[in-house]
Design a protein around this motif. Structure first.
Motif, PDB file in Angstrom:
ATOM      1  N   LEU A 276       0.866  -1.339   0.098  1.00  0.00           N
ATOM      2  CA  LEU A 276       0.032  -0.084   0.043  1.00  0.00           C
ATOM      3  C   LEU A 276       0.904   1.283  -0.070  1.00  0.00           C
ATOM      4  N   ASN A 277       1.998   1.121   0.664  1.00  0.00           N
ATOM      5  CA  ASN A 277       3.065   2.210   0.515  1.00  0.00           C
ATOM      6  C   ASN A 277       3.443   2.610  -0.778  1.00  0.00           C
ATOM      7  N   ASN A 278       3.623   1.762  -1.493  1.00  0.00           N
ATOM      8  CA  ASN A 278       4.008   1.818  -2.801  1.00  0.00           C
ATOM      9  C   ASN A 278       2.904   2.462  -3.752  1.00  0.00           C
ATOM     10  N   GLY A 279       1.425   2.204  -3.466  1.00  0.00           N
ATOM     11  CA  GLY A 279       0.343   2.433  -4.175  1.00  0.00           C
ATOM     12  C   GLY A 279       0.214   3.963  -3.665  1.00  0.00           C
ATOM     13  N   ALA A 280       0.365   4.236  -2.385  1.00  0.00           N
ATOM     14  CA  ALA A 280       0.282   5.705  -1.863  1.00  0.00           C
ATOM     15  C   ALA A 280       1.177   6.581  -2.618  1.00  0.00           C
ATOM     16  N   THR A 281       2.568   6.004  -2.786  1.00  0.00           N
ATOM     17  CA  THR A 281       3.638   7.139  -3.314  1.00  0.00           C
ATOM     18  C   THR A 281       2.851   7.179  -4.697  1.00  0.00           C
ATOM     19  N   ALA A 282       2.583   6.086  -5.699  1.00  0.00           N
ATOM     20  CA  ALA A 282       2.123   6.403  -6.841  1.00  0.00           C
ATOM     21  C   ALA A 282       0.891   7.487  -6.980  1.00  0.00           C
ATOM     22  N   LEU A 283      -0.152   7.345  -5.915  1.00  0.00           N
ATOM     23  CA  LEU A 283      -1.067   8.373  -5.997  1.00  0.00           C
ATOM     24  C   LEU A 283      -0.652   9.773  -5.725  1.00  0.00           C
ATOM     25  N   GLY A 284       0.491  10.028  -4.681  1.00  0.00           N
ATOM     26  CA  GLY A 284       1.060  11.021  -4.365  1.00  0.00           C
ATOM     27  C   GLY A 284       1.750  11.583  -5.496  1.00  0.00           C
ATOM     28  N   THR A 285       2.525  10.822  -6.249  1.00  0.00           N
ATOM     29  CA  THR A 285       3.264  11.536  -7.392  1.00  0.00           C
ATOM     30  C   THR A 285       2.354  11.926  -8.428  1.00  0.00           C
ATOM     31  N   THR A 286       1.215  11.049  -8.563  1.00  0.00           N
ATOM     32  CA  THR A 286       0.147  11.442  -9.626  1.00  0.00           C
ATOM     33  C   THR A 286      -0.474  12.821  -9.175  1.00  0.00           C
ATOM     34  N   GLN A 287      -0.925  12.999  -7.986  1.00  0.00           N
ATOM     35  CA  GLN A 287      -1.427  14.123  -7.384  1.00  0.00           C
ATOM     36  C   GLN A 287      -0.549  15.406  -7.644  1.00  0.00           C
ATOM     37  N   THR A 288       0.722  15.239  -7.286  1.00  0.00           N
ATOM     38  CA  THR A 288       1.500  16.373  -7.399  1.00  0.00           C
ATOM     39  C   THR A 288       1.682  16.897  -8.930  1.00  0.00           C
ATOM     40  N   ARG A 289       1.616  15.860  -9.956  1.00  0.00           N
ATOM     41  CA  ARG A 289       1.741  16.000 -11.226  1.00  0.00           C
ATOM     42  C   ARG A 289       0.596  16.673 -11.802  1.00  0.00           C
ATOM     43  N   LEU A 290      -0.519  16.275 -11.555  1.00  0.00           N
ATOM     44  CA  LEU A 290      -1.989  16.800 -11.928  1.00  0.00           C
ATOM     45  C   LEU A 290      -2.116  18.236 -11.410  1.00  0.00           C
ATOM     46  N   GLU A 291      -1.795  18.495 -10.258  1.00  0.00           N
ATOM     47  CA  GLU A 291      -1.918  20.200  -9.461  1.00  0.00           C
ATOM     48  C   GLU A 291      -0.983  20.745 -10.246  1.00  0.00           C
ATOM     49  N   SER A 292       0.285  20.339 -10.559  1.00  0.00           N
ATOM     50  CA  SER A 292       1.263  21.219 -11.321  1.00  0.00           C
ATOM     51  C   SER A 292       0.853  21.342 -12.840  1.00  0.00           C
ATOM     52  N   GLN A 293       0.017  20.469 -13.504  1.00  0.00           N
ATOM     53  CA  GLN A 293      -0.342  20.840 -14.796  1.00  0.00           C
ATOM     54  C   GLN A 293      -1.685  21.735 -14.498  1.00  0.00           C
ATOM     55  N   GLN A 294      -2.533  21.398 -13.803  1.00  0.00           N
ATOM     56  CA  GLN A 294      -3.793  22.487 -13.507  1.00  0.00           C
ATOM     57  C   GLN A 294      -3.316  23.768 -13.438  1.00  0.00           C
ATOM     58  N   SER A 295      -1.983  23.824 -12.618  1.00  0.00           N
ATOM     59  CA  SER A 295      -1.657  25.275 -12.622  1.00  0.00           C
ATOM     60  C   SER A 295      -1.080  25.796 -13.711  1.00  0.00           C
ATOM     61  N   PHE A 296      -0.596  25.069 -14.383  1.00  0.00           N
ATOM     62  CA  PHE A 296       0.173  25.436 -15.574  1.00  0.00           C
ATOM     63  C   PHE A 296      -0.942  25.592 -16.716  1.00  0.00           C
ATOM     64  N   ALA A 297      -2.030  25.039 -16.834  1.00  0.00           N
ATOM     65  CA  ALA A 297      -3.020  25.180 -17.678  1.00  0.00           C
ATOM     66  C   ALA A 297      -3.703  26.518 -17.303  1.00  0.00           C
ATOM     67  N   GLN A 298      -3.693  26.787 -16.127  1.00  0.00           N
ATOM     68  CA  GLN A 298      -4.461  28.284 -15.750  1.00  0.00           C
ATOM     69  C   GLN A 298      -3.541  29.276 -16.232  1.00  0.00           C
ATOM     70  N   SER A 299      -2.106  28.969 -15.998  1.00  0.00           N
ATOM     71  CA  SER A 299      -1.069  30.027 -16.340  1.00  0.00           C
ATOM     72  C   SER A 299      -1.173  30.164 -18.178  1.00  0.00           C
ATOM     73  N   LEU A 300      -1.372  29.364 -18.701  1.00  0.00           N
ATOM     74  CA  LEU A 300      -1.602  29.327 -20.492  1.00  0.00           C
ATOM     75  C   LEU A 300      -3.040  30.146 -20.564  1.00  0.00           C
ATOM     76  N   ILE A 301      -3.973  29.810 -19.814  1.00  0.00           N
ATOM     77  CA  ILE A 301      -5.293  30.522 -20.109  1.00  0.00           C
ATOM     78  C   ILE A 301      -5.014  32.109 -19.733  1.00  0.00           C
ATOM     79  N   ASP A 302      -4.244  32.239 -18.767  1.00  0.00           N
ATOM     80  CA  ASP A 302      -4.082  33.803 -18.307  1.00  0.00           C
ATOM     81  C   ASP A 302      -3.196  34.535 -19.394  1.00  0.00           C
ATOM     82  N   ILE A 303      -2.187  33.789 -19.889  1.00  0.00           N
ATOM     83  CA  ILE A 303      -1.455  34.611 -20.984  1.00  0.00           C
ATOM     84  C   ILE A 303      -2.183  34.579 -22.114  1.00  0.00           C
TER      85      ILE A 303
END
Length: 352
Positions: A276-303
């Protein structure tokens, strides 16, 4: 020369008034809409670019919404997994206590049963938009443990590309209806392996191992799938199976064989927590990536929004100045046309 047929002065004054009125209408449109480019006729190149950017912003908005939905699933699964890991830790601590000679194993079993119930509740509640990654049925039509989560949108040389991030939910599946009751062992009771190993341990010929699921790091519904237990006795391997949901220490004693069972249970819980720790790590990494992409998408919209504004937005200070000037010019042009039209009436005095 004055002509009653052709009035050149009036013609010039009328043309000037028309031009001023056209400019005044254009300025009024810009003031009322706030844009200097309202259509292709106002500037085809700028209009085309701004329209493309506006379309891209719509797509980026859709990407943001999709990422937000996927992010909700990731966060919900992560929250459920944290609760499940805490419940497994409770079971582990109960099993540690159960190895004491003075342990009240019946009471400890109640803690274990409550933890198992909490695991079931947490897994069944981790639902977002009718999707549950912790409790599944891998035999269902269209099921795929690999989830392609929408991650980004890009345009290059006129080609639109949508990127995805892959997440293997098999790394942390808690319940899988398709594997319910599936055994990776060869017998029907746990006694065969652990009892033989326990009775020969003193002679140094017994060793006990636990194999989780079907492959390393892939739990595949660990609350439904039974675990393989392999015992080596005098060079021979004896296998058996057990499900976490079947763990029961209430009737166990402090005999060597029963303590071996408790030790086996702990091995299973430890192996599951590790998975489960391996699974939690995969979820955490995915969450960080999606949050980063979400922020980047908003930056592109603003630009893009800023770029659109620089192309089509009207300069309101400039338009205000133009409006005042054109209104004055309009009044003067009307006066000029009036004077030009009155010149022909003066000819009547010559015939009196």
């Amino acid at each position: 020369m004055t002509s009653i047929i052709t009035n050149n002065a009036a013609t010039v004054a009328l043309a000037t008034l028309r031009s001023i009125n056209n400019d005044l209408n254009t300025t009024n449109d810009r003031v009322s809409t706030g844009k200097k480019i309202n259509g292709a006729a106002d500037g085809a190149a700028y209009w085309n670019i701004s329209t493309t950017l506006t379309s891209d912003n719509g797509a980026l908005g859709a990407v943001k919404d999709a990422i937000n939905l996927d992010l909700s699933s990731v966060k919900t699964s992560s929250t459920g997994l944290d609760q499940i890991r805490k419940s497994l830790q409770t079971m582990k601590e109960a099993l540690v206590s159960a190895q004491s000679a003075n342990a009240d194993r019946a009471s400890l079993q109640k803690n274990i049963a409550a933890a198992i119930s909490d695991i079931s509740s947490a897994a069944s509640s981790a639902v977002v938009n009718d999707s549950n990654w912790l409790s599944t049925d891998s035999s269902a039509a269209g099921y795929n443990a690999d989830k392609n989560l929408l991650a980004n949108f890009s345009r290059s040389d006129g080609v639109v590309t949508v990127g995805t991030a892959s997440l293997d939910t098999g790394d942390f599946t808690v319940y899988d209806a398709a594997t319910n009751g599936t055994s990776t062992g060869t017998s029907t009771t746990i006694d065969k392996a652990v009892t033989l190993v326990a009775t020969t341990a003193s002679a140094g010929t017994g060793a006990l191992t636990v194999s989780v699921g079907t492959s390393a790091g892939d739990l595949k519904g660990f609350m439904d799938t039974t675990y393989e237990i392999s015992g080596t006795v005098g060079g021979a391997t004896v296998t058996d199976s057990l499900s976490i949901a079947d763990i029961d220490i209430s009737a166990l004693t402090s005999s060597e064989a029963d303590l071996a069972k408790i030790a086996t249970y702990m091995k299973i819980i430890d192996a599951t927590i590790s998975g489960l720790n391996n699974g939690a790590t995969a979820l955490g990494t995915t969450q960080t990536r999606l949050e980063s992409q979400q922020s980047f998408a908003q930056s592109l919209i603003d630009i893009n929004t800023s770029s659109i504004g620089s192309l089509v937005d009207a300069d309101m200070e400039e338009e205000s100045t133009k409006l005042k000037a054109l209104q004055t010019q309009q009044q003067l042009a009307v006066q000029s046309l009036s004077i030009a039209n009155s010149s022909t009436s003066n000819i009547m005095t010559l015939f009196r």
